[in-house]
Write a protein that holds these residues in place. Structure first.
Motif, PDB file in Angstrom:
ATOM      1  N   UNK A  27      19.423   9.873  18.182  1.00 52.83           N
ATOM      2  CA  UNK A  27      19.205  11.006  17.289  1.00 52.83           C
ATOM      3  C   UNK A  27      18.651  10.554  15.934  1.00 52.83           C
ATOM      4  N   UNK A  28      19.269   9.546  15.339  1.00 51.22           N
ATOM      5  CA  UNK A  28      18.820   9.068  14.025  1.00 51.22           C
ATOM      6  C   UNK A  28      17.435   8.435  14.097  1.00 51.22           C
ATOM      7  N   UNK A  29      17.187   7.714  15.170  1.00 51.96           N
ATOM      8  CA  UNK A  29      15.891   7.063  15.330  1.00 51.96           C
ATOM      9  C   UNK A  29      14.783   8.115  15.481  1.00 51.96           C
ATOM     10  N   UNK A  30      15.064   9.160  16.233  1.00 48.30           N
ATOM     11  CA  UNK A  30      14.092  10.241  16.382  1.00 48.30           C
ATOM     12  C   UNK A  30      13.815  10.899  15.028  1.00 48.30           C
ATOM     13  N   UNK A  31      14.856  11.125  14.239  1.00 44.04           N
ATOM     14  CA  UNK A  31      14.684  11.705  12.909  1.00 44.04           C
ATOM     15  C   UNK A  31      13.837  10.812  12.011  1.00 44.04           C
ATOM     16  N   UNK A  32      14.102   9.516  12.078  1.00 45.39           N
ATOM     17  CA  UNK A  32      13.337   8.521  11.308  1.00 45.39           C
ATOM     18  C   UNK A  32      11.858   8.596  11.667  1.00 45.39           C
ATOM     19  N   UNK A  33      11.562   8.647  12.959  1.00 44.64           N
ATOM     20  CA  UNK A  33      10.169   8.701  13.427  1.00 44.64           C
ATOM     21  C   UNK A  33       9.547  10.040  13.049  1.00 44.64           C
ATOM     22  N   UNK A  34      10.282  11.124  13.255  1.00 46.68           N
ATOM     23  CA  UNK A  34       9.744  12.474  13.037  1.00 46.68           C
ATOM     24  C   UNK A  34       9.266  12.679  11.615  1.00 46.68           C
ATOM     25  N   UNK A  35       9.981  12.086  10.643  1.00 45.11           N
ATOM     26  CA  UNK A  35       9.591  12.241   9.233  1.00 45.11           C
ATOM     27  C   UNK A  35       8.265  11.552   8.927  1.00 45.11           C
ATOM     28  N   UNK A  36       7.794  10.715   9.847  1.00 42.33           N
ATOM     29  CA  UNK A  36       6.612   9.902   9.562  1.00 42.33           C
ATOM     30  C   UNK A  36       5.405  10.230  10.434  1.00 42.33           C
ATOM     31  N   UNK A  37       5.544  11.201  11.327  1.00 47.40           N
ATOM     32  CA  UNK A  37       4.418  11.561  12.196  1.00 47.40           C
ATOM     33  C   UNK A  37       4.166  13.060  12.153  1.00 47.40           C
ATOM     34  N   UNK A  38       3.073  13.452  12.772  1.00 45.07           N
ATOM     35  CA  UNK A  38       2.568  14.818  12.642  1.00 45.07           C
ATOM     36  C   UNK A  38       3.392  15.868  13.390  1.00 45.07           C
ATOM     37  N   UNK A 137      10.329   6.648   1.418  1.00 41.26           N
ATOM     38  CA  UNK A 137      11.716   7.104   1.525  1.00 41.26           C
ATOM     39  C   UNK A 137      12.389   7.267   0.165  1.00 41.26           C
ATOM     40  N   UNK A 138      11.863   6.584  -0.865  1.00 38.06           N
ATOM     41  CA  UNK A 138      12.435   6.690  -2.208  1.00 38.06           C
ATOM     42  C   UNK A 138      12.007   7.972  -2.921  1.00 38.06           C
ATOM     43  N   UNK A 139      10.955   8.604  -2.424  1.00 37.41           N
ATOM     44  CA  UNK A 139      10.412   9.798  -3.079  1.00 37.41           C
ATOM     45  C   UNK A 139      11.280  11.026  -2.813  1.00 37.41           C
ATOM     46  N   UNK A 140      11.242  11.993  -3.738  1.00 36.75           N
ATOM     47  CA  UNK A 140      11.847  13.297  -3.416  1.00 36.75           C
ATOM     48  C   UNK A 140      11.177  13.872  -2.166  1.00 36.75           C
ATOM     49  N   UNK A 141      11.930  14.618  -1.405  1.00 34.90           N
ATOM     50  CA  UNK A 141      11.461  15.146  -0.114  1.00 34.90           C
ATOM     51  C   UNK A 141      10.107  15.853  -0.216  1.00 34.90           C
ATOM     52  N   UNK A 142       9.931  16.710  -1.226  1.00 32.25           N
ATOM     53  CA  UNK A 142       8.702  17.508  -1.315  1.00 32.25           C
ATOM     54  C   UNK A 142       7.486  16.629  -1.615  1.00 32.25           C
ATOM     55  N   UNK A 143       7.666  15.604  -2.462  1.00 31.85           N
ATOM     56  CA  UNK A 143       6.557  14.678  -2.743  1.00 31.85           C
ATOM     57  C   UNK A 143       6.197  13.887  -1.492  1.00 31.85           C
ATOM     58  N   UNK A 144       7.214  13.398  -0.800  1.00 29.95           N
ATOM     59  CA  UNK A 144       6.981  12.622   0.418  1.00 29.95           C
ATOM     60  C   UNK A 144       6.233  13.464   1.453  1.00 29.95           C
ATOM     61  N   UNK A 170       0.515  22.847  -7.656  1.00 31.50           N
ATOM     62  CA  UNK A 170       1.850  22.242  -7.529  1.00 31.50           C
ATOM     63  C   UNK A 170       1.825  21.137  -6.475  1.00 31.50           C
ATOM     64  N   UNK A 171       1.175  21.418  -5.359  1.00 35.00           N
ATOM     65  CA  UNK A 171       1.098  20.431  -4.277  1.00 35.00           C
ATOM     66  C   UNK A 171       0.283  19.211  -4.693  1.00 35.00           C
ATOM     67  N   UNK A 172      -0.825  19.434  -5.398  1.00 34.54           N
ATOM     68  CA  UNK A 172      -1.657  18.328  -5.880  1.00 34.54           C
ATOM     69  C   UNK A 172      -0.841  17.456  -6.837  1.00 34.54           C
ATOM     70  N   UNK A 173      -0.081  18.092  -7.725  1.00 31.63           N
ATOM     71  CA  UNK A 173       0.747  17.348  -8.680  1.00 31.63           C
ATOM     72  C   UNK A 173       1.808  16.518  -7.954  1.00 31.63           C
ATOM     73  N   UNK A 174       2.428  17.103  -6.938  1.00 36.96           N
ATOM     74  CA  UNK A 174       3.430  16.355  -6.159  1.00 36.96           C
ATOM     75  C   UNK A 174       2.813  15.126  -5.523  1.00 36.96           C
ATOM     76  N   UNK A 175       1.623  15.318  -4.950  1.00 39.67           N
ATOM     77  CA  UNK A 175       0.970  14.166  -4.313  1.00 39.67           C
ATOM     78  C   UNK A 175       0.638  13.101  -5.348  1.00 39.67           C
ATOM     79  N   UNK A 176       0.195  13.526  -6.519  1.00 43.43           N
ATOM     80  CA  UNK A 176      -0.171  12.579  -7.566  1.00 43.43           C
ATOM     81  C   UNK A 176       1.040  11.733  -7.966  1.00 43.43           C
ATOM     82  N   UNK A 177       2.207  12.373  -8.143  1.00 49.76           N
ATOM     83  CA  UNK A 177       3.421  11.620  -8.475  1.00 49.76           C
ATOM     84  C   UNK A 177       3.770  10.638  -7.356  1.00 49.76           C
ATOM     85  N   UNK A 178       3.611  11.083  -6.125  1.00 50.28           N
ATOM     86  CA  UNK A 178       3.883  10.209  -4.972  1.00 50.28           C
ATOM     87  C   UNK A 178       2.959   8.996  -4.997  1.00 50.28           C
TER      88      UNK A 178
END
Length: 196
Positions: A27-38, A137-144, A170-178
């Protein structure tokens, strides 16, 4: 006679070890992968590849730290999936295009996009992607999420605005901080590598 008994018992032990590992980490491994793929489908495919590799390796060699091994293989599989994006990602990440960053001479592209494929360049490529994912992983969820959508999955800011209800600026700014955070982290990595 004794050897025959051992080989007859071992596959069963390894099967139960694989099943137990899937229960413990799945379960945790799937969550880890899911956050990083489409998509969920991509995540499931990568997870299946990880389990396949685990079941193959477990028959030939012991794995001392199962969790660390699984996450490393998952990261490598995700990296393979994203490799075709390397050049545009590196352009965005490593060129000091923002007015508040200067071009500090960090030349990851020379290392990562070299034609030569040596154990050293492969190691550095993997290290780069591992560091990138750790920094993400260190970024706030929305920036990531904005960074992953835009850089790794080619989702436009307009599409993101529809999905999230946030305005494009707002989205452009989040990406810029990331990007600023990731550049800082990757600059540290670059300095560590080039010290040697």
């Amino acid at each position: 006679m004794h050897n025959t008994l051992v080989t007859a018992v071992m596959p069963e032990d390894k099967n139960s070890h694989v099943i137990q590992t899937i229960k413990s980490y799945g379960k945790n491994l799937l969550g880890f992968i899911r956050r990083r793929v489409k998509s969920d489908a991509d995540a499931e495919d990568i997870l299946q590849d990880v389990w396949y590799q685990f079941s193959s390796v477990i028959n030939s060699q012991p794995i001392e730290q199962t969790g660390a091994w699984l996450y490393k293989v998952a990261t490598n599989k995700i990296t393979d999936k994203h490799k075709k994006k390397s050049e545009t990602l590196l352009d965005d990440m490593l060129v000091g295009s923002d007015e508040d960053t200067d071009d500090d001479g960090t030349d990851f592209k020379a290392i990562l996009l070299t034609e030569a494929s040596t154990p050293e360049t492969e190691y550095l490529r993997n290290l780069f992607w591992e560091e990138l994912f750790l920094a993400l992983d260190e970024l706030p969820e929305k920036q990531r999420q904005v960074f992953i959508w835009n850089e790794l999955e080619d989702v436009s800011f307009a599409e993101m605005a529809e999905l999230t209800g946030d305005n494009v600026q707002t989205l452009v700014t989040r990406k810029r901080y990331a990007v600023l955070h990731l550049r800082k982290r990757l600059k540290q990595l670059y300095e560590e590598i080039t010290e040697y």
